[in-house]
Design an enzyme around this catalytic site. Structure first.
Site, PDB file in Angstrom:
ATOM      1  CD  GLU A   1      16.674 -13.495   4.041  1.00  0.00           C
ATOM      2  OE1 GLU A   1      17.252 -12.408   3.996  1.00  0.00           O
ATOM      3  OE2 GLU A   1      15.854 -13.844   4.954  1.00  0.00           O
TER       4      GLU A   1
ATOM      5  CG  ASP B   1      -1.916   1.060   1.292  1.00  0.00           C
ATOM      6  OD1 ASP B   1      -2.806   1.026   0.425  1.00  0.00           O
ATOM      7  OD2 ASP B   1      -1.860   1.930   2.180  1.00  0.00           O
TER       8      ASP B   1
HETATM    9  C1  BGC Z   1      -5.478   2.258  -0.355  1.00  0.00           C
HETATM   10  C2  BGC Z   1      -6.609   3.088   0.118  1.00  0.00           C
HETATM   11  C3  BGC Z   1      -6.226   3.677   1.463  1.00  0.00           C
HETATM   12  C4  BGC Z   1      -4.884   4.406   1.393  1.00  0.00           C
HETATM   13  C5  BGC Z   1      -4.316   4.648   2.738  1.00  0.00           C
HETATM   14  C6  BGC Z   1      -4.444   3.352  -0.564  1.00  0.00           C
HETATM   15  O1  BGC Z   1      -3.801   3.557  -1.583  1.00  0.00           O
HETATM   16  O2  BGC Z   1      -5.723   1.536  -1.519  1.00  0.00           O
HETATM   17  O3  BGC Z   1      -7.797   2.371   0.213  1.00  0.00           O
HETATM   18  O4  BGC Z   1      -7.203   4.568   1.866  1.00  0.00           O
HETATM   19  O5  BGC Z   1      -3.947   3.651   0.703  1.00  0.00           O
HETATM   20  O6  BGC Z   1      -3.849   3.462   3.286  1.00  0.00           O
END
Ligand code: BGC
Length: 558
Positions: free
Chosen positions: A272, A222
Site C-alpha cells: 500500500e 525477528d
Molecule cells: C535475534 C536474537 C534474539 C532473539 C529473540 C533472534 O533471532 O536475532 O538476537 O535474541 O531473536 O528476540
C-alpha cells in the site's frame, strides 16, 4: 589485475536458470548489519549510538554496501541486547532520539544507502506498557489476553502449563504473583504476544506504518517463524537444542500455517505504501517450508542460514548454494547469503575450528588449542569472496570486513547475553561477536568511543582496526572494498549462474558477466584457468590458487 596467457580449458556443467531477470535493489544488493550497541559510540558513554552511526555513514558508503539494517534501537532494558522492546515507536535514550533516527535515515538516503529496521513481533519486553497492564490486571482480562497467560498444572497449579523450553535454556513459562503463568520462548523478560488477539495484529499494522512514514526502506522480521502457537499447547515430544530453533514439522510453536495470514497482512501494508520497500524474514524453518514464506504476497526474502551452518567443506557449500538458488527460483525470488550476524560465532573463528566442532558450545567446552586463527581468517576471506560472487543479495555483519575474530575468551564476569545465565552456565552465549568495533589502532576502546566500551576488546583489535587496514594492500578491509565495488559491475545486472567443473577440491562457477569464481577447498595449490585475475582472497595470486583461497577470474576470450 594480472593478465595471463595459459590455456587451461574451462568446461561447464548443468546451467541453473537465473532466478531473477532484472533484480530489484534487495534482490542483488549488499546489506550491512549494524548492532547499535557495538558499532560506534558518539557520546562517550561506552555504548554505541546514533551519533556514532551517523558519523560513520561515509565509511559505509565508501565500503560499497547498498543498505543498512539496524538491529533494535528502541527503548529497552537491553536484557536481550534490544530484542526486548519496551516501545516500538521510539528510540532508546542511550542510542539517541527519534529525531536523530529520522536524521540518520535522511543522511543515509543522501548517500544512496537504504535503511532496514528490525521488527520484533513474537514478544515484547516485560517493561512494555501492555505487559505492565497485564500484570496489573485480573486473570482473564483483555490486558492479559494480549499475552499468553495460562493456569499451571498440578493440584495447586504449581507446575508449568507444559514442557516447552526457552531458546536460551530453562522452562518457557514463568509464574506471576496471582498464580498464572506466562509464556516466554526467550528470556523471562520477553513475554510472548498472543497473535490470536486482533488488537495485537492491529498494533503491529500501525508499527509498520509508523516506520514507513519515517522513510525506512525495509524491515527485518525477528523470529519470523514464531508468533502463532498451537492453541492446545501440547507438550513437546522431543527436547530442543539450546539456541537451535528445531525444524521439525508440525511443531507447536514454530512455523505454524497460521503465520501466513499475518505475513500477508504485513505485505499488504508495505505494498500500500507504493514505495520500493521490502521485508526479510529471520525464519529458522525446514528448507522445504521456506518457499512458503516467499510467495508473491508474503516476504520479499528470507535469510538463508544453510551456508552459514556448513563448515569449510566443498560438498556442503555446493549443496547449500544449489538449495538456496533452487528454493528462490521456485518462487521467483533471489537467494540471500550470510556468514555472520549478532547471534553466531564470527566466521573468521568458526572456519578456523576443525570440521565438526560444535561451535556454539566450544568457547566454554574447548579444547581451545585446536583453533587455527590464521587458517580461519584465510578461509573467511575466501568464503566472503565466494558469497559476494553468487547471484542474489548478501548480508554483511559489522566488523566482518575487518576480519574480526570471535572474542570467545571474554571473562565470564563481563558476559551480558542472557544465554550464559539461562543455560545454567553451560554456554557462554553471543557476546563474543558483539564486542565493539575498533576504528583506530590505539586510544580508548580503539576509537569506538571516548570512554571505553561496554564489552572489553582484546589487544588484537588494534591492528585489525579500520585505521590500521585503510589503504593497506591485501588487508581484509581493502579486500571487501574492492570486491564490493567490483561485485556491482560484475554480478548485479545479470543474475545468471552456472557451475564449472575445474578440478577435484575446487568449487567454481561462472556468472552472466563471464567471470568465474574459483575456491580452493583442497590442501594444495591449483592452476587457475587462463585469464585475468580480477581479485583474490590472498595477495600475489596469478597462475595458481593457494589452498583455502578464492579468486575471480575473467577467462581469456570473454
Ligand atoms: C535475534 C536474537 C534474539 C532473539 C529473540 C533472534 O533471532 O536475532 O538476537 O535474541 O531473536 O528476540
Amino acid at each position: 589485475m594480472t593478465n595471463r596467457n595459459e590455456t587451461t580449458p574451462l568446461p561447464t556443467s548443468d546451467p541453473l536458470a537465473p532466478a531473477v531477470d532484472v533484480p530489484r535493489w534487495w534482490q542483488s544488493g549488499v546489506v550491512y548489519q549494524i548492532y547499535p550497541r557495538s558499532f560506534a559510540d558518539g557520546n562517550g558513554d561506552g555504548t554505541g549510538d546514533l551519533q556514532g552511526i551517523r558519523s560513520r555513514l561515509p565509511y559505509l558508503s565508501a565500503l560499497g554496501v547498498d543498505a543498512i539494517w539496524v538491529s533494535p534501537w528502541y527503548p529497552s532494558p537491553l536484557n536481550d541486547g534490544g530484542y526486548d522492546v519496551a516501545d516500538y515507536r521510539d528510540i532508546d535514550p542511550r542510542f539517541g532520539s527519534l529525531a536523530e533516527a529520522e536524521a540518520f535515515i535522511a543522511e543515509a538516503h543522501e548517500l544512496g544507502l537504504r535503511v532496514l529496521v528490525d521488527i520484533v513481533p513474537n514478544h515484547t519486553s516485560s517493561e512494555h506498557v501492555w505487559f505492565q497492564e497485564a500484570l496489573a490486571s485480573e486473570p482473564g482480562s483483555a490486558a492479559r489476553d494480549r499475552y499468553i497467560f495460562r493456569e499451571g498444572r498440578g493440584p495447586d497449579g504449581a507446575l508449568a502449563p507444559n514442557n516447552w523450553t526457552a531458546v536460551f535454556g530453562g522452562s518457557a513459562w514463568r509464574r506471576v504473583a496471582d498464580g498464572e503463568w506466562y509464556l516466554h520462548l526467550f528470556e523471562e523478560t520477553q513475554p510472548d504476544l498472543n497473535w490470536e488477539n486482533e488488537s495485537v495484529r492491529a498494533e503491529f499494522d500501525d508499527i509498520f506504518r509508523f516506520w514507513l512514514a519515517r522513510g525506512v526502506d525495509g524491515f527485518r522480521i525477528d523470529v519470523a517463524h514464531g508468533m502463532v502457537k498451537d492453541q492446545s499447547f501440547p507438550d513437546l515430544e522431543h527436547s530442543e537444542g539450546l539456541l537451535e530453533n528445531s525444524q521439525v514439522l508440525d511443531h507447536p510453536h514454530w512455523d505454524r500455517d497460521g503465520l501466513h495470514e499475518i505475513i500477508r497482512r504485513w505485505r499488504g501494508i508495505l505494498d500500500e505504501s507504493g514505495r520500493d520497500v521490502m521485508m526479510v524474514a529471520e525464519a529458522w524453518v525446514h528448507p522445504h517450508r521456506l518457499p512458503l514464506y516467499l510467495r508473491d504476497d508474503e516476504y520479499h526474502q528470507s535469510f538463508n542460514f544453510e551456508f552459514l551452518e556448513t563448515q569449510w567443506d566443498l560438498v556442503g557449500a555446493r549443496t547449500a548454494i544449489d538449495d538456496a538458488i533452487r528454493a528462490a527460483a521456485e518462487v521467483g525470488s533471489a537467494p540471500t547469503w550470510v556468514l555472520s550476524n549478532h547471534d553466531v560465532m564470527r566466521h573468521a573463528t568458526r572456519l578456523g575450528l576443525p570440521s565438526g566442532t560444535a561451535w556454539r558450545a566450544w568457547p566454554l567446552d574447548g579444547p581451545h588449542d585446536v583453533l587455527d586463527t590464521v587458517l580461519g581468517l584465510r578461509r573467511a576471506r575466501a568464503a566472503s569472496l565466494l558469497l559476494m560472487a553468487l547471484p542474489g543479495s548478501m548480508y554483511v555483519y559489522q566488523g566482518e570486513e575487518l576480519g574480526l575474530p570471535e572474542v570467545w575468551d571474554l571473562p565470564v564476569d563481563v558476559l551480558d547475553d542472557p544465554v550464559w545465565r539461562m543455560s545454567g552456565h553451560t554456554h557462554k552465549g553471543r557476546d563474543g561477536c558483539r564486542v565493539p568495533i575498533p576504528w583506530t589502532r590505539e586510544g580508548s576502546s580503539f576509537g569506538f568511543g571516548a570512554n571505553g566500551a561496554w564489552l572489553p576488546q582484546p589487544a588484537t583489535f588494534g591492528p585489525l582496526s579500520v585505521e590500521s587496514q585503510t589503504g593497506v594492500a591485501g588487508s581484509t578491509l581493502e579486500l571487501y572494498r574492492s570486491a564490493l565495488h567490483l561485485r556491482r559491475t560484475l554480478f548485479v545486472d545479470d543474475q545468471r549462474f552456472e557451475w564449472v567443473d575445474l578440478a577435484t577440491d575446487v568449487l567454481a562457477f561462472r556468472r552472466g558477466s563471464g567471470v568465474v569464481c574459483i575456491v580452493n577447498y583442497g590442501d594444495a595449490s591449483v592452476a587457475l584457468p587462463a585469464g585475468d585475475v580480477l581479485i583474490a582472497s590472498q595477495p600475489g595470486v596469478t597462475t595458481e590458487l593457494p589452498a583455502g583461497a578464492a579468486a575471480w577470474v575473467r577467462p581469456n576470450g570473454t
